[in-house]
Design a protein around this motif. Structure first.
Motif, PDB file in Angstrom:
ATOM      1  N   PRO A  47       0.833  -1.214   0.000  1.00 15.07           N
ATOM      2  CA  PRO A  47       0.000   0.000   0.000  1.00 15.07           C
ATOM      3  C   PRO A  47       0.867   1.264   0.000  1.00 15.07           C
ATOM      4  N   LEU A  48       0.943   1.917  -1.160  1.00 17.84           N
ATOM      5  CA  LEU A  48       1.760   3.124  -1.311  1.00 17.84           C
ATOM      6  C   LEU A  48       0.890   4.259  -1.824  1.00 17.84           C
ATOM      7  N   ASP A  49       1.190   5.481  -1.353  1.00 23.82           N
ATOM      8  CA  ASP A  49       0.480   6.630  -1.904  1.00 23.82           C
ATOM      9  C   ASP A  49       1.109   6.985  -3.261  1.00 23.82           C
ATOM     10  N   GLU A  50       0.466   7.899  -3.972  1.00 24.52           N
ATOM     11  CA  GLU A  50       0.888   8.210  -5.339  1.00 24.52           C
ATOM     12  C   GLU A  50       2.300   8.795  -5.396  1.00 24.52           C
ATOM     13  N   GLU A  51       2.631   9.666  -4.452  1.00 22.50           N
ATOM     14  CA  GLU A  51       3.959  10.296  -4.454  1.00 22.50           C
ATOM     15  C   GLU A  51       5.062   9.259  -4.271  1.00 22.50           C
ATOM     16  N   LEU A  52       4.853   8.324  -3.355  1.00 20.12           N
ATOM     17  CA  LEU A  52       5.844   7.287  -3.099  1.00 20.12           C
ATOM     18  C   LEU A  52       5.934   6.320  -4.287  1.00 20.12           C
ATOM     19  N   ARG A  53       4.798   5.996  -4.871  1.00 18.10           N
ATOM     20  CA  ARG A  53       4.779   5.113  -6.040  1.00 18.10           C
ATOM     21  C   ARG A  53       5.555   5.752  -7.202  1.00 18.10           C
ATOM     22  N   ASP A  54       5.337   7.065  -7.419  1.00 14.39           N
ATOM     23  CA  ASP A  54       6.061   7.776  -8.482  1.00 14.39           C
ATOM     24  C   ASP A  54       7.566   7.797  -8.196  1.00 14.39           C
ATOM     25  N   ALA A  55       7.928   7.984  -6.939  1.00 13.36           N
ATOM     26  CA  ALA A  55       9.348   7.998  -6.571  1.00 13.36           C
ATOM     27  C   ALA A  55       9.984   6.634  -6.841  1.00 13.36           C
ATOM     28  N   LEU A  56       9.247   5.557  -6.587  1.00 16.00           N
ATOM     29  CA  LEU A  56       9.778   4.218  -6.843  1.00 16.00           C
ATOM     30  C   LEU A  56       9.908   3.960  -8.344  1.00 16.00           C
ATOM     31  N   LEU A  57       8.975   4.462  -9.133  1.00 14.98           N
ATOM     32  CA  LEU A  57       9.079   4.326 -10.591  1.00 14.98           C
ATOM     33  C   LEU A  57      10.304   5.069 -11.119  1.00 14.98           C
ATOM     34  N   LEU A  58      10.557   6.250 -10.569  1.00 15.13           N
ATOM     35  CA  LEU A  58      11.738   7.005 -10.968  1.00 15.13           C
ATOM     36  C   LEU A  58      13.011   6.261 -10.555  1.00 15.13           C
ATOM     37  N   ALA A  59      12.989   5.618  -9.415  1.00 14.34           N
ATOM     38  CA  ALA A  59      14.148   4.835  -8.965  1.00 14.34           C
ATOM     39  C   ALA A  59      14.436   3.704  -9.952  1.00 14.34           C
ATOM     40  N   ASP A  60      13.395   3.104 -10.518  1.00  4.94           N
ATOM     41  CA  ASP A  60      13.593   2.057 -11.521  1.00  4.94           C
ATOM     42  C   ASP A  60      14.334   2.611 -12.735  1.00  4.94           C
ATOM     43  N   LYS A  61      14.014   3.835 -13.106  1.00  6.42           N
ATOM     44  CA  LYS A  61      14.664   4.451 -14.264  1.00  6.42           C
ATOM     45  C   LYS A  61      16.120   4.824 -13.959  1.00  6.42           C
ATOM     46  N   LEU A  62      16.415   5.063 -12.688  1.00  6.96           N
ATOM     47  CA  LEU A  62      17.762   5.472 -12.288  1.00  6.96           C
ATOM     48  C   LEU A  62      18.651   4.276 -11.936  1.00  6.96           C
ATOM     49  N   ALA A  63      18.177   3.078 -12.182  1.00  2.00           N
ATOM     50  CA  ALA A  63      18.888   1.875 -11.734  1.00  2.00           C
ATOM     51  C   ALA A  63      20.325   1.804 -12.238  1.00  2.00           C
ATOM     52  N   LYS A  64      20.591   2.316 -13.422  1.00  2.15           N
ATOM     53  CA  LYS A  64      21.943   2.220 -13.974  1.00  2.15           C
ATOM     54  C   LYS A  64      22.830   3.390 -13.581  1.00  2.15           C
ATOM     55  N   LYS A  65      22.251   4.391 -12.954  1.00  2.30           N
ATOM     56  CA  LYS A  65      23.022   5.562 -12.522  1.00  2.30           C
ATOM     57  C   LYS A  65      23.211   5.457 -11.018  1.00  2.30           C
ATOM     58  N   ARG A  66      24.330   4.927 -10.643  1.00  4.19           N
ATOM     59  CA  ARG A  66      24.579   4.550  -9.260  1.00  4.19           C
ATOM     60  C   ARG A  66      24.408   5.691  -8.251  1.00  4.19           C
ATOM     61  N   GLU A  67      25.100   6.766  -8.486  1.00  2.00           N
ATOM     62  CA  GLU A  67      25.069   7.874  -7.528  1.00  2.00           C
ATOM     63  C   GLU A  67      23.684   8.517  -7.486  1.00  2.00           C
ATOM     64  N   ALA A  68      23.060   8.663  -8.643  1.00  5.27           N
ATOM     65  CA  ALA A  68      21.718   9.242  -8.688  1.00  5.27           C
ATOM     66  C   ALA A  68      20.734   8.349  -7.935  1.00  5.27           C
ATOM     67  N   LEU A  69      20.875   7.043  -8.102  1.00  4.42           N
ATOM     68  CA  LEU A  69      19.995   6.111  -7.395  1.00  4.42           C
ATOM     69  C   LEU A  69      20.221   6.200  -5.888  1.00  4.42           C
ATOM     70  N   ARG A  70      21.468   6.313  -5.458  1.00  2.00           N
ATOM     71  CA  ARG A  70      21.760   6.432  -4.026  1.00  2.00           C
ATOM     72  C   ARG A  70      21.077   7.669  -3.439  1.00  2.00           C
ATOM     73  N   ARG A  71      21.210   8.799  -4.128  1.00  2.00           N
ATOM     74  CA  ARG A  71      20.578  10.035  -3.651  1.00  2.00           C
ATOM     75  C   ARG A  71      19.054   9.913  -3.673  1.00  2.00           C
ATOM     76  N   HIS A  72      18.531   9.242  -4.699  1.00  2.58           N
ATOM     77  CA  HIS A  72      17.081   9.097  -4.803  1.00  2.58           C
ATOM     78  C   HIS A  72      16.537   8.191  -3.691  1.00  2.58           C
ATOM     79  N   ILE A  73      17.297   7.178  -3.320  1.00  2.39           N
ATOM     80  CA  ILE A  73      16.871   6.307  -2.213  1.00  2.39           C
ATOM     81  C   ILE A  73      16.858   7.108  -0.907  1.00  2.39           C
ATOM     82  N   GLN A  74      17.804   8.019  -0.749  1.00  3.45           N
ATOM     83  CA  GLN A  74      17.771   8.902   0.420  1.00  3.45           C
ATOM     84  C   GLN A  74      16.503   9.758   0.402  1.00  3.45           C
ATOM     85  N   PHE A  75      16.131  10.224  -0.790  1.00  3.30           N
ATOM     86  CA  PHE A  75      14.903  11.006  -0.930  1.00  3.30           C
ATOM     87  C   PHE A  75      13.684  10.157  -0.561  1.00  3.30           C
TER      88      PHE A  75
END
Length: 173
Positions: A47-75
């Motif tokens: 059960p995720l709200d829309e903002e969190l779901r969108d953030a997880l979708l963006l994390a999927d797109k950042l999977a190959k960009k290591r540093e960006a993914l690390r910062r996004h996981i912090q977000f």
């Protein structure tokens, strides 16, 4: 000053140490990492709200960009601070248990296959436990798999034996 020390504190308002706050933030970030690592089908069960779901979708797109993914996981960890995480943790626990059960069943099928190939009375034990199995096909695959192992051939019958056993063992559990 003595009033401040003794009487103005609410019972609900407990001061947390800096270390405790940091531990909680790290735990939320770990939870976020676990959510990012989930396959989409499993993530849909959480059960995720829309903002969190969108953030997880963006994390999927950042999977190959290591540093960006690390910062996004912090977000994602920061987003989780303002959410009730108990339903998310419960859903993840359920998913973990399902995965563990599937792994346990897989290992049980492997154990039966290995037993059937090494022990003489294992066929009788398997047929006693799973009487609906085709005994003739079972014995044939066992013989073929044993020949393959002796001749060091590719394990075709070994895999077929696993495929034959899997529906019986996994459905019975």
């Amino acid at each position: 000053m003595t009033e401040f020390l003794h009487g103005d504190w609410d019972e609900d308002e407990v001061l947390k140490s800096k270390t405790q706050v940091k531990r909680e933030m790290d735990a939320l970030q770990q939870l976020g990492e676990e959510l990012v690592a989930l396959p989409p089908a499993s993530r849909a069960k959480v059960p995720l709200d829309e903002e969190l779901r969108d953030a997880l979708l963006l994390a999927d797109k950042l999977a190959k960009k290591r540093e960006a993914l690390r910062r996004h996981i912090q977000f994602i960890g920061r987003l989780m601070r303002s959410r009730d995480i108990e339903p998310i943790e419960q859903a993840l626990a359920l998913i973990r248990n399902t995965n563990q059960a599937a792994t346990r069943k897989f290992h049980l099928v492997e154990q039966w296959r290995d037993r059937l190939l090494t022990e003489k009375d294992a066929v009788t034990a398997f047929v006693a436990e799973y009487p609906e199995v085709d005994v003739q096909q079972l014995r044939q695959l066992i013989r073929q798999a044993q020949k393959e192992q002796q001749k060091q051939q590719p394990p075709k019958a070994y895999r077929e034996l696993f495929q034959l056993l899997r529906p019986f063992v996994t459905e019975a559990e």
